[in-house]
Every structure is written in C-alpha cells, then in structure tokens.
Scaffold this motif. Structure first.
Motif, PDB file in Angstrom:
ATOM      1  N   ASN A   7       0.817  -1.205   0.000  1.00  0.00           N
ATOM      2  CA  ASN A   7       0.000   0.000   0.000  1.00  0.00           C
ATOM      3  C   ASN A   7       0.858   1.265   0.000  1.00  0.00           C
ATOM      4  O   ASN A   7       0.587   2.230  -0.718  1.00  0.00           O
ATOM      5  CB  ASN A   7      -0.921  -0.023   1.225  1.00  0.00           C
ATOM      6  CG  ASN A   7      -2.077   0.949   1.113  1.00  0.00           C
ATOM      7  OD1 ASN A   7      -2.742   1.018   0.095  1.00  0.00           O
ATOM      8  ND2 ASN A   7      -2.302   1.718   2.170  1.00  0.00           N
ATOM      9  N   ALA A 191      -3.144  -2.259   6.350  1.00  0.00           N
ATOM     10  CA  ALA A 191      -3.532  -2.298   4.942  1.00  0.00           C
ATOM     11  C   ALA A 191      -3.850  -3.703   4.461  1.00  0.00           C
ATOM     12  O   ALA A 191      -4.115  -3.905   3.284  1.00  0.00           O
ATOM     13  CB  ALA A 191      -2.412  -1.705   4.087  1.00  0.00           C
ATOM     14  N   ALA A 224      -8.187   1.227   4.876  1.00  0.00           N
ATOM     15  CA  ALA A 224      -7.181   1.348   3.817  1.00  0.00           C
ATOM     16  C   ALA A 224      -7.785   0.972   2.468  1.00  0.00           C
ATOM     17  O   ALA A 224      -8.736   0.179   2.401  1.00  0.00           O
ATOM     18  CB  ALA A 224      -5.993   0.441   4.131  1.00  0.00           C
TER      19      ALA A 224
END
Length: 376
Positions: A7, A191, A224
């Motif tokens: 991410n 994430a 996320a």
C-alpha cells in the motif's frame, strides 16, 4: 518501469509517477502497483491490491505468485525495453528483480529500501553489486547504504510532501459525523485484512473498557484502500458499548483525533508528522510473523521508532498485544498531558531525519537523469 508491492509503495509510486509525467509528458511509465499508481497514469502490468489485502507478499504461500510476477516483469523488460527500473519497497523479491534488470542492461534504482524501515540484517554486499543508485528517503537509510558501499543520495521522505497541514478539528469531526466536545480515538489498523482481523477486535474491546474508567470517547476507524469496508463493518458490528464511525481517509481521521492507534507501518510516521500522539499495534498469524522475522531483524518494529532510532511510540506486537496493557496506555496518552507533550517533543526531531519538502521532485529528477544517460 516502477515496481511496487504494498500500500505504501503504491502511494509513493503514484506521487513519483505524477512528477515524472509532469517533467516529461512524452515518457511512458508502466509497472506493477495498485489503484493509486493506476490513477496517476501508470500502465499496470499487474494490480497488487488483492494480494496486499490478503498478505500474500508476507507469507510462504505467496511464493508461487511472486515467481509468476518476476517472470512477467522479466518478459516485459524484453518487450518494452525500459531505460530504468525503479523498485519501491518489495521486501520479498527485490534482489531477484535487480539481478534480472542488471543482466538486461537496465539502470537499476531503489526507492524506499528495506533499510528505510529499520531492517538491520540485509544482504547489503549482494545488494551493492546490483543497484546503481538508492534514492534515500531517510538519513538513516542513506548513511547505512553508503557505509555498505552502496551508491545512495538523500532526497528526503515523500511523506514530507504528501502529509498536509491539519484542518480545524471541529470542522473535520462534523464531516465525519463525530460529536463535538468528546475525545476522539482514531484507529488505523493496517492495509491487509489479515492484520485488521487480528488487531481491530482487541483494540475495540480496549476502547470499550474506557467507559468503566469514566472516559467517554468516540472512535473513528479508517479503512485502507486495500481493505474492504464491508469487512471492517462486520468486525465493528460486534463491538459493544462504544461509538464507532467507519470511514474517512487517513488525513481526515488523524485531523479529528486526540489519539491514534495505528499499524506499525508508514501510517505511524504520518500520525507523528501530523502531531498526533499514537501507539502502534501489530498481530498476524504466527507463520506470517515468523516469515517476516526471517527477512527483518528489527530492534524496533514501528516505522516512526526506526526513523527516530528510539522507542518513542509504544509498541504492542504479537504476544505483547494484551488487553490490559493496551487499556493502560490508551488512558495514559489521553489523560497525561505531560506524556503527550513528551511524545510530541520527540516527534519534532523527525524533519531533521526526513529532509525538506520537494523530495518527490528530487527523486524524479534523479530517475530522469539516469534515463537520459541510457538514451545516449
């Protein structure tokens, strides 16, 4: 060619791609990344979003997927003949890609190396023979590379450019449907869904204990891009006795917060740069954790602690992630103003390590200079 595998890599890669396109509109940027890189105009060979969410890059079961990705990248190098390959992150298969790129005559550059995240046992000797230049995002990373004989130049951390100034608290809280006048705890649990599943229920139980201690707080959980909101909603629905709002991007959630409970990754550094006292949590299945430890012998697990080279943010890792200690630390950082100010004072040292604004621009200039040399 830009190649990212998580991410944070996607976010940094997107910022880099935008700068490269601004400076050289006729250039072609392609590679591996996620939705942010795609939105920034990168032609994706492979979207890593689902694999990041499931934690494929951090587990042994993902080895066959990684092997296929390496093959795909190798074939594309032959087809597209890029001048430069920039790797961003990639703790798992970084050296193999560098070997392939070097054999094919590409300029090899590395942005956001494992050393930037505190990995102290890294194959630096082999790495030095494969990378032409490390684009250093922290002074610790740059100095570590130089000491190992790796060509590295410090440009500064991209978060210095990406983290914006804090907005008025009450304005943001109103947008997030949070009540005025009540302390807000921001939860940014990671994430990957495997992280969120193992972290969020315990965090919410700890926050639920606060009412017994006469602390009436409200909670906002940030989701996320690589995590399904429906997945988080399901976990939150099981929480009892607390006010929880799900939604809001990282910046807004931190703007609203009196305290942040973050994952151990880059978001901990973002909270620190925004001046939000925080603590860091991390719990995954044992096999994933042991696999991670094979690649990273870190004296401190949290990014902000690694940058500061000091245990500033309390860490709750695996077996140390206990409910009682977590409650105690939340209470301390909500009610002890001296403790809050001490932490914020430590955070004030971050700019010295992370550099001046304009880091992404400087990184793009280095990449374009390397590409120009290959064109000659």
């Amino acid at each position: 060619m830009l190649v990212g595998a998580d991410n944070t890599s996607d976010r940094f890669g997107a910022a880099l791609a935008q700068k490269l396109t601004e400076k050289r509109p006729e250039g072609v940027v392609f590679g591996i990344g996620g939705p942010l890189m795609a939105d920034a105009g990168v032609r994706l060979l492979y979207d890593i979003s689902e694999m990041v969410s499931l934690g494929v890059f951090d587990s042994l079961k993902g080895a066959h997927i990684v092997k296929r990705l390496i093959q795909r990248v190798s074939e594309t190098m032959d087809e597209e003949r890029p001048h430069v390959m920039v790797q961003i992150g990639l703790p798992l298969f970084s050296l193999r890609l560098l070997e392939i790129a070097r054999c094919k005559g590409l300029s090899t550059m590395y942005y956001y190396t494992p050393l930037s995240r505190g990995l102290v046992e890294f194959k630096t000797e082999r790495f030095a023979g494969l990378v032409d230049k490390v684009i250093g995002i922290s002074k610790f990373e740059t100095e570590s590379c130089q000491q190992a004989g790796i060509s590295a130049e410090f440009v500064g951390h991209p978060l210095v450019d990406l983290v914006r100034s804090r907005r008025p608290v009450e304005e943001v809280r109103a947008e997030l449907n949070l009540k005025p006048g009540k302390p807000v705890i921001a939860v940014l649990p990671g994430a990957r869904e495997v992280e969120v599943k193992n972290v969020l229920p315990t965090v919410l139980r700890a926050i639920g204990q606060l009412r017994k201690l006469k602390l009436d707080c409200q909670t906002v959980v940030s989701v996320a891009p690589t995590v399904r909101k429906s997945f988080v909603d399901q976990l939150v629905s099981k929480a009892r006795g607390i006010d929880v709002v799900v939604g809001g991007d990282t910046g807004d959630v931190l703007d609203a917060a009196d305290l942040a409970i973050t994952s151990i990754g880059t978001v901990s550094l973002e909270a620190a740069l925004m001046g939000v006292p925080c603590l860091a949590v991390y719990r995954v299945p044992t096999t994933t954790y042991l696999f991670d430890k094979l690649f990273a012998n870190k004296p401190r697990m949290t990014v902000v602690n690694n940058v500061l080279e000091e245990q500033v943010v309390p860490e709750f890792i695996q077996s140390e992630f206990g409910l009682g200690r977590l409650v105690d630390e939340i209470v301390r950082l909500l009610t002890d103003e001296a403790a809050r100010q001490e932490m914020l004072g430590k955070f004030a040292a971050l700019p010295e390590q992370l550099g001046e604004p304009g880091s992404v621009d400087r990184a793009a200039e280095m990449i374009l200079a390397a590409a120009a040399q290959r064109e000659e």
